[in-house]
Design a protein around this motif. Structure first.
Motif, PDB file in Angstrom:
ATOM      1  N   HIS A 151     -58.645  29.059  67.752  1.00  0.00           N
ATOM      2  CA  HIS A 151     -57.255  29.277  67.361  1.00  0.00           C
ATOM      3  C   HIS A 151     -56.939  30.737  67.061  1.00  0.00           C
ATOM      4  O   HIS A 151     -55.787  31.091  66.842  1.00  0.00           O
ATOM      5  CB  HIS A 151     -56.906  28.440  66.121  1.00  0.00           C
ATOM      6  CG  HIS A 151     -57.638  28.882  64.881  1.00  0.00           C
ATOM      7  ND1 HIS A 151     -58.846  28.324  64.495  1.00  0.00           N
ATOM      8  CD2 HIS A 151     -57.348  29.835  63.953  1.00  0.00           C
ATOM      9  CE1 HIS A 151     -59.252  28.911  63.385  1.00  0.00           C
ATOM     10  NE2 HIS A 151     -58.376  29.825  63.031  1.00  0.00           N
ATOM     11  N   GLU A 152     -57.963  31.613  67.082  1.00  0.00           N
ATOM     12  CA  GLU A 152     -57.749  32.994  66.668  1.00  0.00           C
ATOM     13  C   GLU A 152     -57.297  33.907  67.798  1.00  0.00           C
ATOM     14  O   GLU A 152     -56.913  35.045  67.544  1.00  0.00           O
ATOM     15  CB  GLU A 152     -59.036  33.565  66.057  1.00  0.00           C
ATOM     16  CG  GLU A 152     -59.424  32.968  64.725  1.00  0.00           C
ATOM     17  CD  GLU A 152     -60.581  33.724  64.098  1.00  0.00           C
ATOM     18  OE1 GLU A 152     -60.325  34.608  63.259  1.00  0.00           O
ATOM     19  OE2 GLU A 152     -61.737  33.448  64.470  1.00  0.00           O
ATOM     20  N   GLY A 195     -67.090  48.610  69.304  1.00  0.00           N
ATOM     21  CA  GLY A 195     -65.683  48.239  69.258  1.00  0.00           C
ATOM     22  C   GLY A 195     -65.468  46.826  68.768  1.00  0.00           C
ATOM     23  O   GLY A 195     -64.426  46.518  68.159  1.00  0.00           O
ATOM     24  N   VAL A 196     -66.433  45.937  69.002  1.00  0.00           N
ATOM     25  CA  VAL A 196     -66.294  44.552  68.541  1.00  0.00           C
ATOM     26  C   VAL A 196     -66.222  44.522  67.020  1.00  0.00           C
ATOM     27  O   VAL A 196     -65.374  43.842  66.431  1.00  0.00           O
ATOM     28  CB  VAL A 196     -67.460  43.688  69.068  1.00  0.00           C
ATOM     29  CG1 VAL A 196     -67.372  42.281  68.488  1.00  0.00           C
ATOM     30  CG2 VAL A 196     -67.441  43.635  70.590  1.00  0.00           C
ATOM     31  N   ALA A 197     -67.097  45.280  66.367  1.00  0.00           N
ATOM     32  CA  ALA A 197     -67.059  45.337  64.905  1.00  0.00           C
ATOM     33  C   ALA A 197     -65.743  45.936  64.416  1.00  0.00           C
ATOM     34  O   ALA A 197     -65.156  45.463  63.424  1.00  0.00           O
ATOM     35  CB  ALA A 197     -68.246  46.164  64.395  1.00  0.00           C
ATOM     36  N   VAL A 236     -65.845  39.318  73.324  1.00  0.00           N
ATOM     37  CA  VAL A 236     -65.047  39.383  72.103  1.00  0.00           C
ATOM     38  C   VAL A 236     -64.863  38.010  71.479  1.00  0.00           C
ATOM     39  O   VAL A 236     -65.072  37.813  70.277  1.00  0.00           O
ATOM     40  CB  VAL A 236     -63.677  40.031  72.400  1.00  0.00           C
ATOM     41  CG1 VAL A 236     -62.737  39.883  71.217  1.00  0.00           C
ATOM     42  CG2 VAL A 236     -63.856  41.495  72.755  1.00  0.00           C
ATOM     43  N   ILE A 237     -64.501  37.007  72.281  1.00  0.00           N
ATOM     44  CA  ILE A 237     -64.175  35.710  71.695  1.00  0.00           C
ATOM     45  C   ILE A 237     -65.414  34.958  71.220  1.00  0.00           C
ATOM     46  O   ILE A 237     -65.291  33.960  70.506  1.00  0.00           O
ATOM     47  CB  ILE A 237     -63.378  34.834  72.672  1.00  0.00           C
ATOM     48  CG1 ILE A 237     -64.244  34.415  73.868  1.00  0.00           C
ATOM     49  CG2 ILE A 237     -62.113  35.533  73.113  1.00  0.00           C
ATOM     50  CD1 ILE A 237     -63.675  33.251  74.636  1.00  0.00           C
TER      51      ILE A 237
END
Length: 402
Positions: A100-101, A64-66, A93-94
């Motif tokens: 900043h995303e 899911g990360v990809a 995830v981060i």
């Protein structure tokens, strides 16, 4: 002209069992403005109809990360349970994103909700995420009177937990099964582990445990009983292990190489010293390496990495250790290789029992300094109708900082 900050393309939204009704106005606005909402099917179902495109997070989680990163540049809302940064998906995830995303809107975690239902102080509880981890991670926390809040995979895992506690002698422990906290399906039921008989436990589920029973609680200090470790005789015995751990001086977050690990007892005690500690056990004998893995899992530190092979040929490439223990396989070649490779500041402790190994450590002490300690222990043993002292083989221990 001041730079205009970039707007985060990803919003991580903590979702409770009340779905949309539990979200803050700010989180609701982010959700409504999203072009894509990605999350597990259960979370998507809690939100009902969406304006955005809904994308299911796949299994395994890493896939899911990809999929998420492929959406970079669009406005994306990612759904997670409660507080995404407490045994949640947030940190995974981060790790792939710049500051900043992303931004996050957490809700009360399951731990907070469970403590509120049970009237427990969260800071006094061990909080464990066992939905994708072995139940044996509970082992260091099993002492009478201790309180644990554990997240579990499903109802079957609750039955497994009860059986695990009974097998260790903690069947008198109270289990409070907490289902779907914070939503209309919420339910709390308490009983003794040895009386478990529920067949209708619903996901998501957490369990509050008040530990009780006559099981063996793990001591908090090094030199834990030898009986806790499966061994074929190749083990650093309890008293010597305590002195060895004192010389190794583990600190939070440090990495140990345990060379000639045998039963893995030194590496395991290093890991028990702090949850952030890491250890690599290196053992030439495949059966002993397997036994060391089993001991680590049984004592709640399955993060022990075991390498089957003979040092120095199989020493890990990265990262360098903070400390090294040589409990077996001591040789001039090994010390030469370590001394050439270890960075300054690395702590090294080696134990020797043979005259040849003692002579080697004495020579290195003369060359590199450090300290030499001779450990001579004796046990009371029957002597005719009385008792006398039966000496163990003495141990010579060399401790040095590279």
């Amino acid at each position: 002209m001041a730079d205009t900050p970039l707007r985060a393309w990803l919003t991580i939204i903590g979702l409770g069992e009340n779905g949309r009704d539990g979200l803050s106005p700010v989180a609701l606005a982010e959700l409504d403005e999203a072009e894509v909402v990605i999350g597990p099917p259960r979370h998507l179902a809690l939100l009902g109809p969406l304006r955005a495109m809904a994308v299911e997070w796949p299994v395994p989680f890493a896939d899911g990360v990809a999929r998420l990163l492929a959406l970079r540049g669009r406005r994306v809302a990612m759904l997670a349970s409660g507080d995404p940064f407490w045994f949640g998906a947030g940190s995974s995830v981060i790790a792939n994103l710049a500051p900043h995303e992303w931004l996050a809107h957490p809700q009360p975690s399951t731990f907070s909700l469970a403590a509120a239902r049970l009237g427990w102080a969260v800071q006094d509880c061990a909080c464990l995420g066992l939905h994708a981890a072995p139940l044996a991670r509970l082992r260091p926390h099993l002492a009478p009177g201790q309180r644990v809040i554990a997240l579990l995979r499903d109802g079957a895992a609750v039955a497994d937990l009860a059986a695990y506690l009974v097998a260790l002698g903690f069947g008198a422990s109270t289990l409070c099964v907490l289902e779907a906290l914070g939503g209309p399906r919420e339910r709390v039921r308490c009983f003794e582990a040895q009386a478990f008989a529920l067949g209708d436990v619903a996901h998501p589920v957490a369990v509050g445990i008040v530990v009780a029973g006559q099981g063996l609680a793990l001591p908090l200090t090094p030199g834990r009983p030898d009986a806790l470790f499966a061994a074929d005789g190749q083990i650093t015995k309890s008293a010597v292990r305590a002195l060895t751990l004192a010389a190794l001086a583990p600190r939070a977050g440090e990495l140990l190489w345990d060379i000639g690990a045998g039963s893995g007892s030194v590496g395991i005690e290093w890991l028990l010293a702090h949850p952030a500690n890491r250890a690599v056990a290196i053992e030439a004998d495949p059966q002993r390496a397997t036994r060391a893995r089993g001991n680590a899992v049984a004592l709640g530190v399955d993060r022990l990495r075991v390498i089957t092979g003979r040092a120095p040929a199989c020493l890990p490439d990265d990262p360098p250790p903070d400390a090294v223990f040589i409990g077996g396989g001591l040789s001039a070649a090994l010390l030469d290789a370590l001394w050439a490779r270890l960075p300054a500041g690395t702590r090294l402790v080696a134990n020797a029992v043979t005259l040849e190994s003692e002579a080697l450590l004495a020579a290195w002490h003369g060359r590199a300094g450090g300290s030499l300690l001779r450990i001579a222990l004796a046990d009371a043993a029957p002597l005719g109708t009385r008792h006398g002292w039966k000496a163990r083989y003495p141990i010579v221990q060399w401790s040095v900082v590279r």
